[in-house]
Design an enzyme around this catalytic site. Structure first.
Site, PDB file in Angstrom:
ATOM      1  N   GLY A   1       0.772  -1.238   0.000  1.00 16.74           N
ATOM      2  CA  GLY A   1       0.000   0.000   0.000  1.00 16.74           C
ATOM      3  C   GLY A   1       0.802   1.287   0.000  1.00 16.74           C
ATOM      4  N   GLN A   2       2.143   1.158  -0.081  1.00 17.04           N
ATOM      5  CA  GLN A   2       2.938   2.388  -0.086  1.00 17.04           C
ATOM      6  C   GLN A   2       2.592   3.244  -1.296  1.00 17.04           C
ATOM      7  OE1 GLN A   2       7.263   1.804   0.729  1.00 17.04           O
ATOM      8  NE2 GLN A   2       6.619  -0.304   1.095  1.00 17.04           N
ATOM      9  N   GLU A   3       2.787   4.548  -1.136  1.00 20.66           N
ATOM     10  CA  GLU A   3       2.349   5.486  -2.162  1.00 20.66           C
ATOM     11  C   GLU A   3       2.855   5.118  -3.561  1.00 20.66           C
ATOM     12  OE1 GLU A   3       3.202   9.552  -1.258  1.00 20.66           O
ATOM     13  OE2 GLU A   3       1.989  10.274  -2.930  1.00 20.66           O
TER      14      GLU A   3
END
Ligand code: GTP
Ligand code: MG
Length: 197
Positions: free
Chosen positions: A69-71
């Site tokens: 889910g990291q940017e």
């Protein structure tokens, strides 16, 4: 004869439901996936790419993709929306033209992360507008309910304006991935939806 064929058809083709688990980094997606699988808390590190596991609940098979889910990874979430051949190769091989498969989205929200709820909301509506997810049902987990000062599921629901979603079935469930509380209820909702398809 027709009935037997229909039963076989449904046995082979409706057994596996594709699920994508999305949400911002640190929301608890990987922790939830392995709670589903093993009933225990595993040590996690930020997911780069994805983890995939099959979860079976009351004869209903879910193929669950837990996506980082990291940017920098969020723009690649859409590559997980389709790939129907991975889900039902039997159908892909034997029924050319029939590519429609059941899909679920699990959106995991860190209920303590007030600052980034707006980003979760943006990502949610971006997914719901995506052509490949037009038939997807959405389960929202309001995770980390064990933390002091966390938002309740009702607060999160209001902020995400879930009641305005008319074109996708949705359900919000509060949970704590560390204890497993609430996870079964979420899975039960998915299983009941899977039965409707
Ligand atoms: P990315 O892979 O980076 O997208 O993150 P993720 O959503 O997979 O998060 P992950 O499951 O790795 O969990 C992040 C941290 O939150 C870990 O330290 C977990 O132990 C912790 N965590 C997960 N669920 C809960 C919960 O319900 N309560 C608390 N207190 N901590 C949790
Ligand atoms: Mg992860």
């Amino acid at each position: 004869m027709g009935l037997i064929f229909a039963k076989l058809w449904s046995y082979f083709c409706n057994q596996e439901h594709k699920v994508i688990i999305v949400g911002l980094d640190n929301a608890g997606k990987t922790t939830i996936l392995y709670q589903f699988l093993m009933n225990e808390v595993v040590h996690t590190s930020p997911t780069i790419g994805s983890n995939v596991e099959e979860i079976v609940v009351k004869n209903t098979h879910f193929l669950m993709w837990d996506i980082g889910g990291q940017e920098s990874l969020r723009s690649s979430w859409n590559t997980y929306y389709s790939n129907t051949e991975l889900v039902c190769s039997f159908r892909a091989q034997t029924a050319a033209g029939v590519t429609d498969v059941s899909r679920f989205i699990i959106l995991v929200v860190d209920s303590t992360d007030r600052e980034r709820l707006a980003i979760s909301k943006e990502e949610l509506y971006r997914m719901l507008a995506h052509e490949d997810l037009r038939k997807a049902a959405v389960l929202i987990f309001a995770n980390k309910q064990d933390m002091k000062d966390c938002m309740s599921a009702a607060e999160i629901s209001k902020y995400l304006t879930l009641s305005s979603i008319k074109d996708h079935p949705w359900h919000i469930q509060s949970c704590c991935a560390l204890t497993g509380e609430g996870l079964c209820q979420g899975l039960e909702w998915m299983t009941s939806r899977a039965g409707l398809r």
